[in-house]
Design a protein around this motif. Structure first.
Motif, PDB file in Angstrom:
ATOM      1  N   VAL A 154      -2.135   3.914 -16.194  1.00  0.00           N
ATOM      2  CA  VAL A 154      -2.731   2.644 -16.616  1.00  0.00           C
ATOM      3  C   VAL A 154      -3.522   1.960 -15.509  1.00  0.00           C
ATOM      4  O   VAL A 154      -4.308   1.054 -15.796  1.00  0.00           O
ATOM      5  CB  VAL A 154      -1.660   1.664 -17.157  1.00  0.00           C
ATOM      6  N   ALA A 155      -3.344   2.372 -14.256  1.00  0.00           N
ATOM      7  CA  ALA A 155      -4.029   1.697 -13.160  1.00  0.00           C
ATOM      8  C   ALA A 155      -4.826   2.651 -12.284  1.00  0.00           C
ATOM      9  O   ALA A 155      -6.001   2.415 -12.009  1.00  0.00           O
ATOM     10  CB  ALA A 155      -3.016   0.925 -12.304  1.00  0.00           C
ATOM     11  N   SER A 183       4.735  -1.820  -2.857  1.00  0.00           N
ATOM     12  CA  SER A 183       3.376  -2.286  -3.118  1.00  0.00           C
ATOM     13  C   SER A 183       2.651  -2.577  -1.802  1.00  0.00           C
ATOM     14  O   SER A 183       1.477  -2.219  -1.634  1.00  0.00           O
ATOM     15  CB  SER A 183       3.424  -3.548  -3.985  1.00  0.00           C
ATOM     16  N   LEU A 184       3.334  -3.191  -0.857  1.00  0.00           N
ATOM     17  CA  LEU A 184       2.726  -3.499   0.434  1.00  0.00           C
ATOM     18  C   LEU A 184       2.313  -2.229   1.172  1.00  0.00           C
ATOM     19  O   LEU A 184       1.275  -2.191   1.838  1.00  0.00           O
ATOM     20  CB  LEU A 184       3.690  -4.319   1.288  1.00  0.00           C
ATOM     21  N   GLU A 185       3.114  -1.175   1.050  1.00  0.00           N
ATOM     22  CA  GLU A 185       2.758   0.102   1.676  1.00  0.00           C
ATOM     23  C   GLU A 185       1.455   0.643   1.090  1.00  0.00           C
ATOM     24  O   GLU A 185       0.596   1.162   1.815  1.00  0.00           O
ATOM     25  CB  GLU A 185       3.889   1.111   1.489  1.00  0.00           C
ATOM     26  N   HIS A 186       1.305   0.521  -0.225  1.00  0.00           N
ATOM     27  CA  HIS A 186       0.073   0.988  -0.863  1.00  0.00           C
ATOM     28  C   HIS A 186      -1.117   0.111  -0.479  1.00  0.00           C
ATOM     29  O   HIS A 186      -2.221   0.622  -0.264  1.00  0.00           O
ATOM     30  CB  HIS A 186       0.245   1.034  -2.380  1.00  0.00           C
ATOM     31  N   PHE A 187      -0.915  -1.209  -0.396  1.00  0.00           N
ATOM     32  CA  PHE A 187      -1.992  -2.079   0.066  1.00  0.00           C
ATOM     33  C   PHE A 187      -2.436  -1.683   1.470  1.00  0.00           C
ATOM     34  O   PHE A 187      -3.638  -1.642   1.768  1.00  0.00           O
ATOM     35  CB  PHE A 187      -1.544  -3.549   0.067  1.00  0.00           C
ATOM     36  N   ALA A 188      -1.465  -1.401   2.336  1.00  0.00           N
ATOM     37  CA  ALA A 188      -1.794  -1.045   3.720  1.00  0.00           C
ATOM     38  C   ALA A 188      -2.577   0.260   3.779  1.00  0.00           C
ATOM     39  O   ALA A 188      -3.539   0.392   4.549  1.00  0.00           O
ATOM     40  CB  ALA A 188      -0.517  -0.944   4.550  1.00  0.00           C
ATOM     41  N   ALA A 189      -2.179   1.245   2.970  1.00  0.00           N
ATOM     42  CA  ALA A 189      -2.894   2.523   2.954  1.00  0.00           C
ATOM     43  C   ALA A 189      -4.314   2.343   2.426  1.00  0.00           C
ATOM     44  O   ALA A 189      -5.269   2.933   2.949  1.00  0.00           O
ATOM     45  CB  ALA A 189      -2.128   3.534   2.102  1.00  0.00           C
ATOM     46  N   ALA A 190      -4.470   1.519   1.388  1.00  0.00           N
ATOM     47  CA  ALA A 190      -5.803   1.251   0.851  1.00  0.00           C
ATOM     48  C   ALA A 190      -6.665   0.534   1.888  1.00  0.00           C
ATOM     49  O   ALA A 190      -7.860   0.836   2.043  1.00  0.00           O
ATOM     50  CB  ALA A 190      -5.695   0.408  -0.421  1.00  0.00           C
ATOM     51  N   ASP A 191      -6.078  -0.390   2.618  1.00  0.00           N
ATOM     52  CA  ASP A 191      -6.821  -1.125   3.640  1.00  0.00           C
ATOM     53  C   ASP A 191      -7.282  -0.199   4.761  1.00  0.00           C
ATOM     54  O   ASP A 191      -8.425  -0.298   5.226  1.00  0.00           O
ATOM     55  CB  ASP A 191      -5.932  -2.242   4.200  1.00  0.00           C
ATOM     56  N   LEU A 197      -8.340   6.085  -2.549  1.00  0.00           N
ATOM     57  CA  LEU A 197      -8.331   4.636  -2.726  1.00  0.00           C
ATOM     58  C   LEU A 197      -7.732   4.262  -4.073  1.00  0.00           C
ATOM     59  O   LEU A 197      -6.907   3.335  -4.168  1.00  0.00           O
ATOM     60  CB  LEU A 197      -9.747   4.083  -2.606  1.00  0.00           C
ATOM     61  N   ALA A 198      -8.116   4.973  -5.118  1.00  0.00           N
ATOM     62  CA  ALA A 198      -7.556   4.703  -6.447  1.00  0.00           C
ATOM     63  C   ALA A 198      -6.048   4.912  -6.452  1.00  0.00           C
ATOM     64  O   ALA A 198      -5.302   4.123  -7.049  1.00  0.00           O
ATOM     65  CB  ALA A 198      -8.222   5.611  -7.485  1.00  0.00           C
ATOM     66  N   HIS A 199      -5.582   5.973  -5.787  1.00  0.00           N
ATOM     67  CA  HIS A 199      -4.147   6.283  -5.727  1.00  0.00           C
ATOM     68  C   HIS A 199      -3.362   5.110  -5.164  1.00  0.00           C
ATOM     69  O   HIS A 199      -2.339   4.698  -5.732  1.00  0.00           O
ATOM     70  CB  HIS A 199      -3.922   7.528  -4.866  1.00  0.00           C
ATOM     71  N   HIS A 200      -3.830   4.572  -4.046  1.00  0.00           N
ATOM     72  CA  HIS A 200      -3.061   3.526  -3.374  1.00  0.00           C
ATOM     73  C   HIS A 200      -3.336   2.137  -3.947  1.00  0.00           C
ATOM     74  O   HIS A 200      -2.392   1.386  -4.242  1.00  0.00           O
ATOM     75  CB  HIS A 200      -3.364   3.544  -1.875  1.00  0.00           C
ATOM     76  N   LEU A 201      -4.614   1.782  -4.117  1.00  0.00           N
ATOM     77  CA  LEU A 201      -4.907   0.438  -4.588  1.00  0.00           C
ATOM     78  C   LEU A 201      -4.475   0.256  -6.040  1.00  0.00           C
ATOM     79  O   LEU A 201      -3.966  -0.812  -6.408  1.00  0.00           O
ATOM     80  CB  LEU A 201      -6.397   0.137  -4.425  1.00  0.00           C
ATOM     81  N   GLY A 202      -4.640   1.296  -6.871  1.00  0.00           N
ATOM     82  CA  GLY A 202      -4.188   1.194  -8.251  1.00  0.00           C
ATOM     83  C   GLY A 202      -2.700   0.928  -8.347  1.00  0.00           C
ATOM     84  O   GLY A 202      -2.245   0.071  -9.112  1.00  0.00           O
ATOM     85  N   ARG A 203      -1.908   1.637  -7.559  1.00  0.00           N
ATOM     86  CA  ARG A 203      -0.460   1.421  -7.566  1.00  0.00           C
ATOM     87  C   ARG A 203      -0.112   0.047  -7.021  1.00  0.00           C
ATOM     88  O   ARG A 203       0.767  -0.643  -7.559  1.00  0.00           O
ATOM     89  CB  ARG A 203       0.240   2.517  -6.763  1.00  0.00           C
ATOM     90  N   ALA A 204      -0.780  -0.362  -5.947  1.00  0.00           N
ATOM     91  CA  ALA A 204      -0.498  -1.679  -5.382  1.00  0.00           C
ATOM     92  C   ALA A 204      -0.768  -2.785  -6.392  1.00  0.00           C
ATOM     93  O   ALA A 204       0.041  -3.713  -6.559  1.00  0.00           O
ATOM     94  CB  ALA A 204      -1.346  -1.886  -4.126  1.00  0.00           C
ATOM     95  N   LEU A 205      -1.899  -2.702  -7.083  1.00  0.00           N
ATOM     96  CA  LEU A 205      -2.245  -3.727  -8.065  1.00  0.00           C
ATOM     97  C   LEU A 205      -1.276  -3.729  -9.236  1.00  0.00           C
ATOM     98  O   LEU A 205      -0.841  -4.791  -9.703  1.00  0.00           O
ATOM     99  CB  LEU A 205      -3.672  -3.516  -8.563  1.00  0.00           C
ATOM    100  N   LEU A 263     -12.110  -7.212  -2.409  1.00  0.00           N
ATOM    101  CA  LEU A 263     -11.749  -8.508  -2.963  1.00  0.00           C
ATOM    102  C   LEU A 263     -10.497  -8.415  -3.821  1.00  0.00           C
ATOM    103  O   LEU A 263      -9.601  -9.265  -3.725  1.00  0.00           O
ATOM    104  CB  LEU A 263     -12.916  -9.076  -3.773  1.00  0.00           C
ATOM    105  N   MET A 264     -10.421  -7.387  -4.664  1.00  0.00           N
ATOM    106  CA  MET A 264      -9.229  -7.224  -5.494  1.00  0.00           C
ATOM    107  C   MET A 264      -7.980  -7.042  -4.632  1.00  0.00           C
ATOM    108  O   MET A 264      -6.925  -7.614  -4.917  1.00  0.00           O
ATOM    109  CB  MET A 264      -9.411  -6.034  -6.439  1.00  0.00           C
ATOM    110  N   ALA A 265      -8.105  -6.259  -3.568  1.00  0.00           N
ATOM    111  CA  ALA A 265      -6.970  -6.057  -2.673  1.00  0.00           C
ATOM    112  C   ALA A 265      -6.572  -7.367  -2.003  1.00  0.00           C
ATOM    113  O   ALA A 265      -5.382  -7.688  -1.883  1.00  0.00           O
ATOM    114  CB  ALA A 265      -7.310  -5.005  -1.623  1.00  0.00           C
TER     115      ALA A 265
END
Length: 283
Positions: A132-133, A217-225, A154-162, A241-243
């Motif tokens: 779904v994300a 979620s924070l781990e995924h945000f960090a990986a996306a960043d 990026l989709a893998h990590h940011l999608g999960r974080a969101l 911006l979404m992140a």
């Protein structure tokens, strides 16, 4: 909530739904072609999500509606008349959007229709997030002009974080629909033996569960960043911006906690403007 069909939904309807949101702000910052493609992706996601969440129709009717979407997506990629999916044609051709990603989103909606999700195990929750994300992220990174490997990462990590952040923000709304996306292993770890949504979110120990999930979620945000800071090819203002917005929401939830009573956190307009400027100037 009453479901809508493609013929009922207009661009004005979409803008009314998301006006003022961080997603709409991010889309307005894109060039016209990319903006129109993201509107098309959003329209698709909104339509199938409305089917999954339509409590006025029995499950077989909702399953049949999603099956029709699957047939229309298949027809679109086969060059046949695509029915309600026809509006996606231009974006599919312009950006090489993958059929598998649209079908994955439908797969995720079917998980909600088959039965109300209640305390899935971690593997099932991860699969749900991927469908779904992350699949939406893969579609989006093609629109952003990213190459396949960094775009997929990026989709893998940011999608999960969101998605995990959405789950943590929407506990009460989801319980109202009979759903509970908090993973079973974390409930057991916190000593919560029930999977009944209202009982779980009414238990003070749910705060421990949510903080553990927030750490993921924070781990995924960090990986996306880290990936975005590596400067891969593509227009990255929208995902930045979404992140920024969603990580700010998560930090606000971490400060307030999840023990009942809760309030649904929001990003005010001044803070959103600040994040837009920060992402635009500093990347």
């Amino acid at each position: 909530m009453t479901s809508v069909t493609q013929s009922d939904l207009t661009v004005a309807d979409i803008r009314a739904r998301i006006s003022g949101s961080s997603f709409y702000t991010a889309m307005r910052l894109m060039p016209k072609a990319e903006r129109e493609a993201m509107f098309a992706i959003y329209m698709f996601c909104r339509l199938v999500d409305d089917i999954a969440d339509d409590g006025t129709r029995p499950r077989p009717a909702r399953a049949a509606a999603l099956a029709q979407w699957r047939e229309d997506i298949d027809a679109l990629y086969a060059g046949r008349p695509a029915g309600q999916a026809s509006f996606l044609l231009g974006s599919v051709h312009a950006f090489g959007l993958a059929r598998a990603d649209f079908l994955a989103v439908i797969d995720g909606m079917e998980m909600d229709v088959a039965a109300d999700i209640r305390a899935p195990d971690l593997a099932t929750l991860d699969l749900y997030c991927d469908r779904v994300a992350v699949a939406v992220g893969r579609l989006s990174t093609r629109v952003f002009g990213m190459e396949e490997a960094p775009g997929g990462e990026l989709a893998h990590h940011l999608g999960r974080a969101l998605q995990l952040t959405n789950i943590l923000r929407d506990l009460d709304e989801d319980a109202g629909m009979g759903r509970l996306y908090l993973p079973r292993e974390l409930l057991v770890q916190a000593g919560i033996g029930t999977t009944e949504p209202h009982a779980v979110i009414g238990d003070a120990r749910v705060d421990q569960v949510c903080r553990t999930l927030a750490a993921r979620s924070l781990e995924h945000f960090a990986a996306a960043d880290r990936l975005m800071k590596s400067r891969p090819r593509g227009r990255l203002l929208a995902p930045r911006l979404m992140a920024a917005v969603y990580s700010a929401l998560l930090q606000q939830m971490l400060v307030e906690g999840w023990a009942p009573p809760r309030r649904r956190v929001r990003i005010g307009k001044p803070h959103l403007i600040y994040l837009v400027i920060r992402c635009s100037v500093f990347g």
